[in-house]
Design a protein around this motif. Structure first.
Motif, mmCIF file in Angstrom:
data_model
loop_
_atom_site.group_PDB
_atom_site.id
_atom_site.type_symbol
_atom_site.label_atom_id
_atom_site.label_comp_id
_atom_site.label_asym_id
_atom_site.label_seq_id
_atom_site.Cartn_x
_atom_site.Cartn_y
_atom_site.Cartn_z
ATOM 1 N N ASN A 34 0.791 -1.319 -0.094
ATOM 2 C CA ASN A 34 0.067 0.060 0.101
ATOM 3 C C ASN A 34 0.957 1.151 -0.011
ATOM 4 O O ASN A 34 0.447 2.388 -0.518
ATOM 5 C CB ASN A 34 -1.013 0.207 1.225
ATOM 6 N N ALA A 35 1.929 1.339 0.863
ATOM 7 C CA ALA A 35 2.742 2.315 0.812
ATOM 8 C C ALA A 35 3.477 2.761 -0.673
ATOM 9 O O ALA A 35 3.638 3.681 -0.913
ATOM 10 C CB ALA A 35 3.896 2.401 1.794
ATOM 11 N N VAL A 36 3.854 1.462 -1.209
ATOM 12 C CA VAL A 36 4.398 1.825 -2.609
ATOM 13 C C VAL A 36 3.327 2.194 -3.605
ATOM 14 O O VAL A 36 3.722 3.032 -4.413
ATOM 15 C CB VAL A 36 5.247 0.296 -2.915
ATOM 16 N N GLU A 37 2.334 1.443 -3.176
ATOM 17 C CA GLU A 37 1.154 2.216 -4.509
ATOM 18 C C GLU A 37 0.991 3.458 -4.295
ATOM 19 O O GLU A 37 0.936 4.250 -5.181
ATOM 20 C CB GLU A 37 0.095 1.375 -4.176
ATOM 21 N N ARG A 38 0.878 4.042 -2.968
ATOM 22 C CA ARG A 38 0.567 5.386 -2.729
ATOM 23 C C ARG A 38 1.593 6.437 -3.520
ATOM 24 O O ARG A 38 1.636 7.475 -3.881
ATOM 25 C CB ARG A 38 0.563 5.754 -1.272
ATOM 26 N N ARG A 39 2.879 5.811 -3.422
ATOM 27 C CA ARG A 39 4.126 6.569 -3.800
ATOM 28 C C ARG A 39 4.115 6.665 -5.317
ATOM 29 O O ARG A 39 4.757 7.484 -5.914
ATOM 30 C CB ARG A 39 5.468 5.970 -3.068
ATOM 31 N N LEU A 40 3.939 5.484 -5.889
ATOM 32 C CA LEU A 40 4.309 5.214 -7.198
ATOM 33 C C LEU A 40 3.244 5.114 -8.248
ATOM 34 O O LEU A 40 3.278 5.120 -9.640
ATOM 35 C CB LEU A 40 5.219 3.962 -7.487
ATOM 36 N N ARG A 45 1.392 1.217 -17.298
ATOM 37 C CA ARG A 45 2.134 -0.248 -16.868
ATOM 38 C C ARG A 45 3.418 -0.104 -16.081
ATOM 39 O O ARG A 45 3.952 -0.787 -15.236
ATOM 40 C CB ARG A 45 2.300 -1.152 -18.235
ATOM 41 N N THR A 46 4.371 0.879 -16.681
ATOM 42 C CA THR A 46 5.642 0.999 -16.203
ATOM 43 C C THR A 46 5.808 1.093 -14.610
ATOM 44 O O THR A 46 6.469 0.448 -14.140
ATOM 45 C CB THR A 46 6.525 1.987 -16.947
ATOM 46 N N PRO A 47 5.006 2.087 -14.120
ATOM 47 C CA PRO A 47 5.025 2.282 -12.504
ATOM 48 C C PRO A 47 4.727 1.024 -12.097
ATOM 49 O O PRO A 47 4.973 0.732 -10.921
ATOM 50 C CB PRO A 47 3.997 3.710 -12.529
ATOM 51 N N GLY A 48 3.706 0.271 -12.511
ATOM 52 C CA GLY A 48 3.270 -0.849 -11.887
ATOM 53 C C GLY A 48 4.354 -1.876 -11.636
ATOM 54 O O GLY A 48 4.605 -2.849 -10.846
ATOM 55 N N ILE A 49 5.096 -1.924 -13.299
ATOM 56 C CA ILE A 49 6.249 -2.974 -12.893
ATOM 57 C C ILE A 49 7.214 -2.567 -11.933
ATOM 58 O O ILE A 49 7.573 -3.487 -11.412
ATOM 59 C CB ILE A 49 6.515 -2.927 -14.574
ATOM 60 N N VAL A 50 7.500 -1.408 -11.846
ATOM 61 C CA VAL A 50 8.350 -0.953 -10.811
ATOM 62 C C VAL A 50 8.022 -1.239 -9.288
ATOM 63 O O VAL A 50 8.735 -1.710 -8.592
ATOM 64 C CB VAL A 50 8.834 0.677 -11.023
ATOM 65 N N VAL A 55 7.961 -4.374 -4.446
ATOM 66 C CA VAL A 55 7.459 -5.307 -3.432
ATOM 67 C C VAL A 55 7.717 -6.782 -3.477
ATOM 68 O O VAL A 55 7.621 -7.180 -2.154
ATOM 69 C CB VAL A 55 5.811 -4.879 -3.551
ATOM 70 N N VAL A 56 7.836 -7.336 -4.312
ATOM 71 C CA VAL A 56 8.174 -8.657 -4.400
ATOM 72 C C VAL A 56 9.472 -9.178 -4.571
ATOM 73 O O VAL A 56 10.068 -10.017 -3.631
ATOM 74 C CB VAL A 56 7.490 -9.281 -5.800
ATOM 75 N N LEU A 57 10.331 -8.445 -5.415
ATOM 76 C CA LEU A 57 11.647 -9.001 -5.594
ATOM 77 C C LEU A 57 12.643 -8.700 -4.519
ATOM 78 O O LEU A 57 13.594 -9.112 -4.281
ATOM 79 C CB LEU A 57 12.117 -8.630 -7.014
ATOM 80 N N CYS A 58 12.529 -7.628 -3.910
ATOM 81 C CA CYS A 58 13.191 -7.076 -2.657
ATOM 82 C C CYS A 58 13.074 -7.994 -1.539
ATOM 83 O O CYS A 58 14.272 -8.331 -0.934
ATOM 84 C CB CYS A 58 13.018 -5.576 -2.421
ATOM 85 N N PRO A 59 11.903 -8.307 -1.186
ATOM 86 C CA PRO A 59 11.895 -9.440 -0.090
ATOM 87 C C PRO A 59 12.632 -10.776 -0.309
ATOM 88 O O PRO A 59 13.242 -11.333 0.401
ATOM 89 C CB PRO A 59 10.460 -9.389 0.200
ATOM 90 N N VAL A 60 12.451 -11.097 -1.515
ATOM 91 C CA VAL A 60 12.990 -12.341 -2.066
ATOM 92 C C VAL A 60 14.597 -12.476 -1.968
ATOM 93 O O VAL A 60 15.281 -13.220 -1.606
ATOM 94 C CB VAL A 60 12.549 -12.709 -3.385
ATOM 95 N N ALA A 61 14.867 -11.152 -2.555
ATOM 96 C CA ALA A 61 16.593 -10.852 -2.765
ATOM 97 C C ALA A 61 17.029 -10.937 -1.132
ATOM 98 O O ALA A 61 18.224 -11.412 -0.855
ATOM 99 C CB ALA A 61 16.802 -9.664 -3.348
ATOM 100 N N LEU A 62 16.511 -10.106 -0.449
ATOM 101 C CA LEU A 62 16.892 -10.336 1.175
ATOM 102 C C LEU A 62 16.976 -11.646 1.839
ATOM 103 O O LEU A 62 17.710 -11.893 2.411
ATOM 104 C CB LEU A 62 15.871 -9.384 1.798
ATOM 105 N N LEU A 63 15.788 -12.396 1.468
ATOM 106 C CA LEU A 63 15.852 -13.999 1.934
ATOM 107 C C LEU A 63 16.752 -14.595 1.207
ATOM 108 O O LEU A 63 17.711 -15.365 2.112
ATOM 109 C CB LEU A 63 14.501 -14.515 1.555
ATOM 110 N N CYS A 64 17.370 -14.391 -0.005
ATOM 111 C CA CYS A 64 18.390 -15.260 -0.592
ATOM 112 C C CYS A 64 19.972 -14.788 -0.010
ATOM 113 O O CYS A 64 20.688 -15.608 0.373
ATOM 114 C CB CYS A 64 18.495 -14.714 -2.183
ATOM 115 N N GLY A 65 19.959 -13.456 0.276
ATOM 116 C CA GLY A 65 21.237 -12.989 0.986
ATOM 117 C C GLY A 65 21.356 -13.504 2.474
ATOM 118 O O GLY A 65 22.278 -13.807 2.721
#
Length: 302
Positions: A34-40, A45-50, A55-65
């Motif tokens: 919700n916070a990212v949606e309010r900001r972006l 389509r492009t803002p939705g892709i970003v 929202v999705v890839l950053c938590p996954v990357a943190l878990l991988c690290g």
């Protein structure tokens, strides 16, 4: 064998504790989204892709690290906990059984209220048969969304895979609607969920056929699923309805008007028992998945 053990422990945690009542990670994920949606947000389509990537890839990357820097015992514990949080089998039963109980008691208002917590359609206009159909459809579809999709990606990529699927599926439920607001901004969320769900949805459909009426399930999948508007829900629900020998689909009320939908399955009209049998179908399919993964592990080490 480690994968099987992690799956068993995660399923056991889900069976005993269900979803956490407080401090569920998906609640925090929803707040982040919700916070990212309010900001972006923008009607493109492009803002939705970003936004989806953040929202999705950053938590996954943190878990991988985190996993990369942890010893094996911690990695195993993380895998079990992440898969536990990604599963919703217990919650599925918690939502579905009150619908079946209300229908058995002949309490239609209570049944409508209970099924309204499972589906997005207008429940005030539903009779008992439509309530039973809505509850059964939700169990079958969420068997994929809340169980088998997460299990599949866990088998393929471990905890990061399960997390990726669950977050993408959750975001699709938030942004993936074909409404004026989300038609463009939510495009990435809807398409990503379709892509990630493509293979596990068909494995779910195959699993329903394997543990139910296989001939009817496969026939309904082949003939009815292509006409359903969702490329993944169609195979899952058509096969599940066929496996149960029950008729689902058909007209349903959304946003104040009845929408025509294809008929799914074959056999009797749904009732309270259809919901319970759908839950049992999911359980049998879970056992089948565990058996297949266990046999594959044994064969690999033979």
């Amino acid at each position: 064998m480690t994968i099987v053990l992690a799956m068993l422990l995660a399923l056991a945690l889900d069976a005993v504790f269900g979803e956490p009542r407080r401090f569920h990670p998906l609640v925090g994920f929803g707040s982040l989204a919700n916070a990212v949606e309010r900001r972006l947000y923008a009607d493109r389509r492009t803002p939705g892709i970003v936004a989806w990537a953040i929202v999705v890839l950053c938590p996954v990357a943190l878990l991988c690290g985190w996993r990369a820097m942890s010893p094996p015992v911690v990695v195993f514990a993380l895998d079990v906990l992440v898969l536990y949080f990604a599963l919703g089998r217990h919650s599925l039963g918690e939502h579905a059984r009150p619908v079946a109980a209300a229908l058995r008691d002949g309490d239609l208002p209570r049944a409508r209220a209970a099924v309204g917590r499972m589906v997005s359609r207008d429940t005030d206009a539903l009779d008992a048969t439509h309530v039973a159909a809505a509850g059964t459809e939700s169990v079958l579809e969420n068997g994929h969304d809340a169980v088998f999709g997460a299990l599949f990606w866990f088998i393929v990529f471990g905890a990061p895979g399960a997390l990726l699927f669950r977050l993408a599926n959750t975001l699709d439920a938030m942004w993936g609607y074909r409404t004026v607001r989300y038609e463009r901004f939510g495009w990435a969320a809807a398409r990503a969920d379709d892509v990630l769900g493509y293979v596990p949805a068909r494995l779910t459909a195959l699993s329903y056929a394997a543990v139910g009426d296989a001939a009817t399930a496969l026939r309904c999948w082949r003939t009815q699923a292509p006409s359903w508007d969702s490329p993944n829900a169609g195979p899952v629900m058509a096969s599940g309805a066929g496996a149960l020998r029950v008729r689902l689909g058909g007209p349903a009320p959304y946003h104040g008007r009845w929408e025509d939908r294809p008929v799914l399955g074959d056999g009797d009209s749904p009732d309270a028992s259809s919901i319970v049998r759908a839950l049992r179908l999911v359980d049998r399919a879970v056992v089948a998945w565990l058996a297949v993964v266990l046999l594959a592990g044994v064969a690999a080490h033979a």
